[in-house]
Write an enzyme that holds these catalytic residues in place. Structure first.
Site, short mmCIF file in Angstrom:
data_model
loop_
_atom_site.label_atom_id
_atom_site.label_comp_id
_atom_site.label_asym_id
_atom_site.label_seq_id
_atom_site.Cartn_x
_atom_site.Cartn_y
_atom_site.Cartn_z
N ASP A 63 50.36 40.20 34.82
CA ASP A 63 49.16 40.91 35.28
C ASP A 63 49.43 42.40 35.49
O ASP A 63 50.54 42.79 35.84
CB ASP A 63 48.70 40.27 36.60
CG ASP A 63 47.26 40.62 36.91
OD1 ASP A 63 46.55 41.14 36.02
OD2 ASP A 63 46.83 40.39 38.05
N GLU A 117 39.71 31.56 31.59
CA GLU A 117 38.77 32.45 32.29
C GLU A 117 38.70 33.84 31.62
O GLU A 117 37.76 34.60 31.86
CB GLU A 117 39.18 32.63 33.76
CG GLU A 117 38.96 31.38 34.62
CD GLU A 117 39.97 30.27 34.36
OE1 GLU A 117 41.13 30.59 34.01
OE2 GLU A 117 39.60 29.09 34.47
N ASN A 118 39.69 34.17 30.80
CA ASN A 118 39.68 35.50 30.15
C ASN A 118 38.54 35.67 29.14
O ASN A 118 38.24 36.79 28.73
CB ASN A 118 41.03 35.79 29.47
CG ASN A 118 42.14 36.14 30.44
OD1 ASN A 118 43.32 35.91 30.16
ND2 ASN A 118 41.80 36.69 31.60
N LEU A 149 47.69 32.13 42.09
CA LEU A 149 48.20 31.50 40.86
C LEU A 149 47.22 31.59 39.70
O LEU A 149 47.61 31.44 38.54
CB LEU A 149 48.52 30.03 41.12
CG LEU A 149 49.85 29.73 41.82
CD1 LEU A 149 50.02 28.24 42.04
CD2 LEU A 149 51.03 30.26 41.00
#
Ligand code: FPP
Length: 227
Positions: free
Chosen positions: A2, A49-50, A177
């Site tokens: 990230d 989710e991206n 997470l």
């Protein structure tokens, strides 16, 4: 991995450049992991989710994956790296799915180092697929529901060939997470590092392992010498 976007905006660059630097950090980290004699490394490259990101960013990530496989596969193969891909193929463009299959296929015989790429991956989605497989076994009479246990579920996860992770590292200042290996990380040590992913490399991996080594893992038992 990230922090690519934040790294880019802090340097006045487009987000896509942050992801490009992220791929360089990935190369450095795989090299460092091999050098440090680690056996397994899994990276979270694209989450289920991206898909919520703008189409342009999703396609930039897909084209980075293509570049990575096209440029690095031959070398990884030579170095004895076996690639596994975790996640669902559903929804992925055909060319990406074919490329992922190629990376897995061409490194299948390798045994020196295991690289897991979580791509179109979500931990809950993975568990649901494993439950679906178990249900099919139950329906066909191969498994009695009474005998379902953790092992039978783990065996049906994408990660079945990998041991549970000892250490989960999240870069980029967030402390969660985000649906990464949620079943497998039940007893993992979690390490949240302030470094942004494009800045990650050998020194940071070494630091992470030193922190890990200083922690005491009890797996629900007692501190050693406490009994
Ligand atoms: C998170 O940063 C990172 C990602 C969503 C993608 C990670 C992908 C790569 C490093 C490249 C993909 C390469 C391969 C080979 C699969 P972010 O965009 O969420 O950063 P931010 O939180 O700072 O915006």
């Amino acid at each position: 991995m990230d922090g690519n976007g934040r790294w880019a905006s802090r340097h006045g660059l487009p987000r896509a450049v942050g992801h490009e630097r992220g791929v360089e950090a990935l190369r450095r980290t795989v090299r460092a992991a091999q050098k440090l004699d680690l056996e397994y490394l899994t990276v979270y490259s694209f989450s289920t989710e991206n898909w919520r990101r703008p189409v342009s960013e999703v396609s930039a990530l897909f084209s980075l994956l293509k570049t990575f496989v096209n440029q690095d596969l031959a070398r990884l193969k030579r170095e004895g790296v076996r690639i596994s891909v975790f996640g669902t193929r559903s929804g992925l463009p055909d060319d990406i799915a074919i490329l992922l299959d190629k990376a897995v296929e061409q490194t299948r015989e390798n045994t020196r180092f295991e690289l897991g790429i979580a791509f179109n991956y979500g931990g809950r989605e993975e568990v649901v697929r494993a439950i679906r497989l178990l249900s099919e076994d139950v329906k066909a009479g191969r498994i009695d529901p009474e005998n379902i246990n953790e092992h039978l579920l783990s065996e049906r996860l994408d990660t079945s060939r990998f041991p549970d992770p000892d250490l989960v590292i999240r870069t980029g200042e967030e402390h969660r997470l985000s649906n990464f290996l949620i079943w497998q990380s039940a007893y993992a040590e979690l390490l949240f590092m302030d470094v942004l992913w494009p800045e990650f490399g050998e020194a940071e991996l070494q630091r992470a392992i030193e922190t890990f080594s200083s922690r005491e893992r009890r797996f629900g038992g007692l501190k050693s010498g406490a009994a």
